[in-house]
Motif scaffolding. Structure first.
Motif, PDB file in Angstrom:
ATOM      1  N   GLY A  51    -100.472  18.301 -14.538  1.00  0.00           N
ATOM      2  CA  GLY A  51     -99.451  18.615 -13.385  1.00  0.00           C
ATOM      3  C   GLY A  51     -98.467  17.120 -13.204  1.00  0.00           C
ATOM      4  O   GLY A  51     -97.726  17.253 -12.085  1.00  0.00           O
ATOM      5  N   LEU A  52     -98.318  16.314 -14.122  1.00  0.00           N
ATOM      6  CA  LEU A  52     -97.228  15.378 -14.013  1.00  0.00           C
ATOM      7  C   LEU A  52     -96.166  15.917 -14.262  1.00  0.00           C
ATOM      8  O   LEU A  52     -95.809  16.988 -14.729  1.00  0.00           O
ATOM      9  CB  LEU A  52     -97.524  14.404 -15.265  1.00  0.00           C
ATOM     10  CG  LEU A  52     -98.939  13.511 -14.991  1.00  0.00           C
ATOM     11  CD1 LEU A  52     -98.943  12.595 -16.174  1.00  0.00           C
ATOM     12  CD2 LEU A  52     -98.955  12.757 -13.752  1.00  0.00           C
ATOM     13  N   PHE A  53     -95.043  15.095 -13.639  1.00  0.00           N
ATOM     14  CA  PHE A  53     -93.553  15.880 -13.495  1.00  0.00           C
ATOM     15  C   PHE A  53     -92.946  15.331 -14.812  1.00  0.00           C
ATOM     16  O   PHE A  53     -92.667  14.162 -15.014  1.00  0.00           O
ATOM     17  CB  PHE A  53     -92.965  15.380 -12.220  1.00  0.00           C
ATOM     18  CG  PHE A  53     -93.660  15.664 -10.883  1.00  0.00           C
ATOM     19  CD1 PHE A  53     -94.173  17.068 -10.762  1.00  0.00           C
ATOM     20  CD2 PHE A  53     -93.577  14.732  -9.961  1.00  0.00           C
ATOM     21  CE1 PHE A  53     -94.821  17.272  -9.543  1.00  0.00           C
ATOM     22  CE2 PHE A  53     -94.492  15.025  -8.795  1.00  0.00           C
ATOM     23  CZ  PHE A  53     -94.958  16.421  -8.724  1.00  0.00           C
ATOM     24  N   PRO A  54     -92.445  16.321 -15.821  1.00  0.00           N
ATOM     25  CA  PRO A  54     -92.170  15.798 -17.175  1.00  0.00           C
ATOM     26  C   PRO A  54     -90.885  14.968 -17.098  1.00  0.00           C
ATOM     27  O   PRO A  54     -90.493  14.145 -17.898  1.00  0.00           O
ATOM     28  CB  PRO A  54     -92.041  17.232 -17.983  1.00  0.00           C
ATOM     29  CG  PRO A  54     -92.000  18.168 -16.868  1.00  0.00           C
ATOM     30  CD  PRO A  54     -92.695  17.875 -15.673  1.00  0.00           C
ATOM     31  N   HIS A  55     -89.886  15.321 -16.070  1.00  0.00           N
ATOM     32  CA  HIS A  55     -88.786  14.688 -15.905  1.00  0.00           C
ATOM     33  C   HIS A  55     -88.697  13.501 -15.329  1.00  0.00           C
ATOM     34  O   HIS A  55     -87.648  12.825 -15.176  1.00  0.00           O
ATOM     35  CB  HIS A  55     -87.643  15.456 -15.227  1.00  0.00           C
ATOM     36  CG  HIS A  55     -87.891  15.905 -13.767  1.00  0.00           C
ATOM     37  ND1 HIS A  55     -89.438  16.734 -13.574  1.00  0.00           N
ATOM     38  CD2 HIS A  55     -87.402  16.004 -12.714  1.00  0.00           C
ATOM     39  CE1 HIS A  55     -89.179  16.804 -12.333  1.00  0.00           C
ATOM     40  NE2 HIS A  55     -88.164  16.435 -11.918  1.00  0.00           N
ATOM     41  N   LYS A  56     -89.635  12.839 -14.955  1.00  0.00           N
ATOM     42  CA  LYS A  56     -89.769  11.461 -14.276  1.00  0.00           C
ATOM     43  C   LYS A  56     -90.786  10.629 -14.838  1.00  0.00           C
ATOM     44  O   LYS A  56     -91.677  10.921 -15.650  1.00  0.00           O
ATOM     45  CB  LYS A  56     -90.232  11.929 -13.006  1.00  0.00           C
ATOM     46  CG  LYS A  56     -89.558  12.580 -11.771  1.00  0.00           C
ATOM     47  CD  LYS A  56     -89.874  12.490 -10.403  1.00  0.00           C
ATOM     48  CE  LYS A  56     -88.807  13.034  -9.722  1.00  0.00           C
ATOM     49  NZ  LYS A  56     -87.386  12.589  -9.618  1.00  0.00           N
TER      50      LYS A  56
ATOM     51  N   ILE B 294     -92.973   8.830  -6.199  1.00  0.00           N
ATOM     52  CA  ILE B 294     -92.166  10.139  -5.451  1.00  0.00           C
ATOM     53  C   ILE B 294     -92.854  10.376  -3.912  1.00  0.00           C
ATOM     54  O   ILE B 294     -92.214  10.302  -2.892  1.00  0.00           O
ATOM     55  CB  ILE B 294     -91.838  11.141  -5.900  1.00  0.00           C
ATOM     56  CG1 ILE B 294     -90.953  12.088  -5.426  1.00  0.00           C
ATOM     57  CG2 ILE B 294     -93.107  11.968  -6.831  1.00  0.00           C
ATOM     58  CD1 ILE B 294     -90.376  12.997  -6.236  1.00  0.00           C
ATOM     59  N   ALA B 295     -94.110  10.788  -3.997  1.00  0.00           N
ATOM     60  CA  ALA B 295     -94.839  11.327  -2.790  1.00  0.00           C
ATOM     61  C   ALA B 295     -94.875  10.187  -1.715  1.00  0.00           C
ATOM     62  O   ALA B 295     -94.541  10.557  -0.531  1.00  0.00           O
ATOM     63  CB  ALA B 295     -96.195  11.783  -3.153  1.00  0.00           C
TER      64      ALA B 295
ATOM     65  N   TYR C  42     -92.136   8.403 -20.221  1.00  0.00           N
ATOM     66  CA  TYR C  42     -92.460   9.790 -19.824  1.00  0.00           C
ATOM     67  C   TYR C  42     -93.834  10.376 -20.215  1.00  0.00           C
ATOM     68  O   TYR C  42     -94.201  10.001 -20.801  1.00  0.00           O
ATOM     69  CB  TYR C  42     -91.083  10.505 -20.272  1.00  0.00           C
ATOM     70  CG  TYR C  42     -89.955  10.369 -19.782  1.00  0.00           C
ATOM     71  CD1 TYR C  42     -89.415  10.888 -18.666  1.00  0.00           C
ATOM     72  CD2 TYR C  42     -88.838   9.322 -20.096  1.00  0.00           C
ATOM     73  CE1 TYR C  42     -88.139  10.502 -18.033  1.00  0.00           C
ATOM     74  CE2 TYR C  42     -87.763   8.843 -19.698  1.00  0.00           C
ATOM     75  CZ  TYR C  42     -87.402   9.537 -18.539  1.00  0.00           C
ATOM     76  OH  TYR C  42     -86.047   9.243 -17.983  1.00  0.00           O
TER      77      TYR C  42
ATOM     78  N   GLY D  92     -94.726  13.109 -21.463  1.00  0.00           N
ATOM     79  CA  GLY D  92     -94.648  13.488 -22.712  1.00  0.00           C
ATOM     80  C   GLY D  92     -94.929  12.318 -23.706  1.00  0.00           C
ATOM     81  O   GLY D  92     -95.505  12.898 -25.053  1.00  0.00           O
ATOM     82  N   GLN D  93     -94.706  11.184 -23.535  1.00  0.00           N
ATOM     83  CA  GLN D  93     -94.909  10.018 -24.248  1.00  0.00           C
ATOM     84  C   GLN D  93     -96.415   9.622 -24.416  1.00  0.00           C
ATOM     85  O   GLN D  93     -96.736   8.728 -25.313  1.00  0.00           O
ATOM     86  CB  GLN D  93     -93.983   8.943 -24.200  1.00  0.00           C
ATOM     87  CG  GLN D  93     -92.611   9.480 -24.595  1.00  0.00           C
ATOM     88  CD  GLN D  93     -91.461   8.264 -23.836  1.00  0.00           C
ATOM     89  OE1 GLN D  93     -91.696   7.998 -22.741  1.00  0.00           O
ATOM     90  NE2 GLN D  93     -90.948   7.517 -24.959  1.00  0.00           N
TER      91      GLN D  93
ATOM     92  N   ARG E   3    -101.532   8.764  -9.509  1.00  0.00           N
ATOM     93  CA  ARG E   3    -100.589   9.348  -8.639  1.00  0.00           C
ATOM     94  C   ARG E   3    -101.281   9.910  -7.342  1.00  0.00           C
ATOM     95  O   ARG E   3    -100.903   9.555  -5.999  1.00  0.00           O
ATOM     96  CB  ARG E   3    -100.048  10.669  -9.348  1.00  0.00           C
ATOM     97  CG  ARG E   3     -98.706  11.271  -8.453  1.00  0.00           C
ATOM     98  CD  ARG E   3     -97.997  12.373  -9.296  1.00  0.00           C
ATOM     99  NE  ARG E   3     -98.986  13.388  -9.624  1.00  0.00           N
ATOM    100  CZ  ARG E   3     -98.555  14.449 -10.099  1.00  0.00           C
ATOM    101  NH1 ARG E   3     -97.305  14.600 -10.445  1.00  0.00           N
ATOM    102  NH2 ARG E   3     -99.333  15.398 -10.366  1.00  0.00           N
TER     103      ARG E   3
ATOM    104  N   GLN F 274     -96.761  22.886 -11.784  1.00  0.00           N
ATOM    105  CA  GLN F 274     -95.605  21.716 -11.199  1.00  0.00           C
ATOM    106  C   GLN F 274     -95.675  21.885  -9.560  1.00  0.00           C
ATOM    107  O   GLN F 274     -95.682  20.707  -8.958  1.00  0.00           O
ATOM    108  CB  GLN F 274     -94.505  22.065 -11.647  1.00  0.00           C
ATOM    109  CG  GLN F 274     -94.327  21.594 -13.104  1.00  0.00           C
ATOM    110  CD  GLN F 274     -94.468  20.062 -13.476  1.00  0.00           C
ATOM    111  OE1 GLN F 274     -93.580  19.301 -12.662  1.00  0.00           O
ATOM    112  NE2 GLN F 274     -95.327  19.584 -14.221  1.00  0.00           N
TER     113      GLN F 274
ATOM    114  N   THR G 104     -88.132  13.969 -22.228  1.00  0.00           N
ATOM    115  CA  THR G 104     -89.059  14.935 -21.596  1.00  0.00           C
ATOM    116  C   THR G 104     -90.075  15.174 -22.740  1.00  0.00           C
ATOM    117  O   THR G 104     -91.441  15.306 -22.191  1.00  0.00           O
ATOM    118  CB  THR G 104     -88.160  16.075 -21.304  1.00  0.00           C
ATOM    119  OG1 THR G 104     -87.399  16.513 -22.534  1.00  0.00           O
ATOM    120  CG2 THR G 104     -87.460  16.223 -20.119  1.00  0.00           C
TER     121      THR G 104
END
Lengths: 252, 374
Positions: free
Chosen positions: A97-102, A110-111, A143, A145-146, A159, B270, B373
């Motif tokens: 559940g990580l945010f892929p765009h961050k 963020i939280a 990111y 995805g990496q 997190r 998400q 991404t």
């Protein structure tokens, strides 16, 4: 009674399907509780109720001093207790559940920044400390995805910890991982347990359960059939269904 | 080189019997067509009409002695568009050279400065904006504010001779820009409204979207044009503004549908992860769900911009002179009656060039958004 989670004859239905039946369970502070059971037994649903991702219909659930509203009350807007509870309860998911765009760092900060209103500097300092703790300091600006699955799950743990939770929920944290990455995530969880964190863990890792758990809970078809010390449960299960479950999972 | 091309030809065009038949039919046909078009374009077509009417095509019936106002507005639009492009696609000197060919060509064909000077200004400001955001990352942060200011300036500069006189390609571009920019936030709100837990809001948004999607654009524009003076006579809105409102009302519904498909593409996990961190629903939607949703629908949203641009000619129904209508106006002059093909070819090529530039920019935008991404 120093319980952080207290369930009193808690019942949950999906439509007419009775998912959780009269659950009575108390988790004390500092305890590591592992919840076992076959798939579909309701163990994930049980811990998802603790932070309100699932709603229950009857009974009582107290988390960290706050009463979790039942479904009927949440429809009427009992969201304030829910927000209070979620601030103090972290959760780690099977699919990370990580945010892929961050970036990894932004995922962690963020939280605390939005919910706890921390400054960016403070949040980032905490985040770097936590990344150190899970051994990923060098990946802060990548990111999700990496990263490999194991690394992503460790970021997800960091997190959750950034919110300084009193209780951590783990919903099959290693089930989506390649076998060689399971160890690194379990190591982090072990370290967390020894630091005194209260944890509720749904897992299929029997070795981890036996080694780390203070108590083991066995659920089948929505009912708790057995609660006990891991050694007692694994060596001498009292319930027939628990015995056949162990025979099935330990054979492999 | 020749050997490989012969090999390629034999392999691709004459590989199987059917290929041979098709190639023998199609290749001469294409060659004949190309020859006819080239012959017409360079030998018999009289392009002087396009050069002479360029001002009307670009800015419509805007008074000639006030044309500098329209050219200034065009230069600002060029700068804004260039700056927007620079955020996703780095400027290179050869891009500038290609763009500068336009005024040079005009100078050669026209022989005067009347058209070449404004063209140089517009192209130069486009290049300036493009280069600025390409090389000075800091300038990207102020772009939205700068673009907004730029738009105010455009309206202020263009207004004095009369808003009713706006026209030509400039009007088409302005209409497209205003509609695209306004319909995005409205569409996003509608998309969220359609998923709202408040059933009244959900029903209103669903109805709005469904109604707009089941009626023709031209009807909505006409209807708003008639209705606005009745509903708000004290505003005395100009035709242009009413047209933009009609377009925005209509296209917001389409944007809403695209955004909704993006929202549905964001995995439930998400939202759950964000909830488990204690984030508020507003923060979750704004920072977690919406950015991921928009990323998915960049392509259809840009396609929507293209749609708006290509639908702009429909504003003729409320008496506005857009690019296509300006072309028709020129042809209405009996003295130019035999130049239909020249003017229409120019319109076709211009629409094609602008359309392909939008698609090209969209692809760059997609590449840009995909980085990091996966």
């Amino acid at each position: 009674m120093n319980a952080i989670v207290e369930m009193k004859s808690m019942n949950k239905f999906y439509g007419t399907h009775h998912v959780l039946k009269d659950i009575d369970l108390a988790v004390t502070r500092g305890e590591v509780m592992v919840i076992l059971g076959a798939s579909g037994s309701g163990k994930s649903t049980l811990i998802r109720c603790v932070n309100g991702l699932e709603m229950y219909q009857h009974g009582r659930l107290v988390v960290d001093g706050f009463e979790m509203p039942v479904e009927a009350d949440r429809r009427l807007g009992g969201e304030r207790e829910l927000a209070q509870i979620r601030k103090g309860v972290g959760m780690v998911f099977q699919q990370f559940g990580l945010f892929p765009h961050k970036t990894v760092l932004d995922n962690i900060t963020i939280a605390p920044m939005r919910v706890r209103k921390k400054s960016r500097e403070e949040a980032e300092a905490t985040a770097m400390k936590l990344l150190d703790r899970v051994g990923l300091r060098a990946h802060a600006n990548k990111y999700p995805g990496q990263l490999s699955g194991g690394q992503q799950q460790r970021v997800a743990i960091a997190r959750s910890l950034a919110m300084e939770p009193h209780l951590m929920l783990f919903d099959e944290p290693t089930s989506a991982l390649d076998p060689e990455m399971v160890g690194e995530v379990l190591d982090v969880m072990r370290e967390l347990a020894s630091s005194g964190m209260t944890m509720m863990v749904v897992t299929h890792e029997m070795g981890f359960a036996r080694e780390v758990a203070d108590r083991v809970v066995y659920i089948d078809q929505g009912s708790i059939l057995e609660i006990g010390k891991p050694d007692e449960f694994f060596d001498n299960p009292k319930n027939d269904r628990a015995r056949s479950f162990l025979a099935r999972v330990l054979k492999h | 080189m020749i050997a490989t091309s012969i090999k390629w030809t034999r392999h691709n065009l004459f590989g199987k019997p059917l290929d041979v038949v098709l190639s023998l039919l199609v290749i001469p046909g294409v060659l004949w067509l190309a020859y006819t078009i080239t012959d017409w374009a360079f030998a018999s077509a009289k392009w002087d009409i396009v050069v002479q009417s360029l001002r009307v095509l670009m800015i419509g019936v805007f008074p000639a002695d006030q044309a500098w106002r329209a050219w200034t507005a065009s230069a600002i639009i060029g700068a804004i568009l260039g700056a927007g492009l620079g955020c996703v696609f780095c400027f290179k000197p050869h891009h500038g050279l290609v763009l500068l060919l336009v005024p040079v060509l005009l100078l050669i064909v026209d022989g005067g400065l009347e058209n070449a000077l404004p063209a140089t200004g517009i192209i130069a400001s486009t290049i300036l904006g493009w280069a600025l955001t390409s090389y000075v990352p800091l300038s990207r942060k102020v772009l939205p504010a700068a673009a907004f200011t730029g738009f105010i300036v455009i309206v202020a500069v263009m207004a004095p001779p009369g808003v009713g006189l706006w026209g030509g390609l400039l009007l088409s571009v302005l209409l497209t820009l205003v509609t695209s920019v306004l319909s995005l936030p409205i569409g996003i709100l509608l998309a969220f409204g359609r998923q709202s837990r408040l059933s009244s809001l959900r029903i209103i948004c669903t109805w709005y979207i469904e109604v707009m999607r089941s009626v023709p654009l031209i009807l909505v524009v006409y209807w708003i044009w008639i209705l606005m003076p009745v509903l708000a006579p004290q505003w005395g809105l100009a035709d242009v503004a009413r047209g933009m409102i009609g377009f925005t009302i209509f296209y917001s519904a389409y944007v809403a549908e695209y955004v909704r498909s993006g929202l549905q593409a964001v995995p439930r996990a998400q939202t759950e992860a964000a909830r488990s961190l204690g984030m508020s629903e507003f923060d979750i939607n704004r920072s977690i769900v919406l950015p991921q949703a928009l990323r998915v629908v960049v392509a259809p949203l840009v396609g929507n911009v293209l749609d708006i641009f290509n639908s702009a000619p429909l504003v003729f129904i409320i008496g506005l002179t857009d690019f296509l209508r300006a072309g028709q106006m020129i042809l209405a002059n009996p003295q130019y009656g035999d130049r239909t093909f020249e003017v229409l070819s120019f319109l076709l090529v211009t629409y094609f060039v602008i359309g392909s530039m939008i698609t090209y920019a969209a692809r760059k935008l997609e590449d840009h958004m995909a980085t990091g991404t996966r």
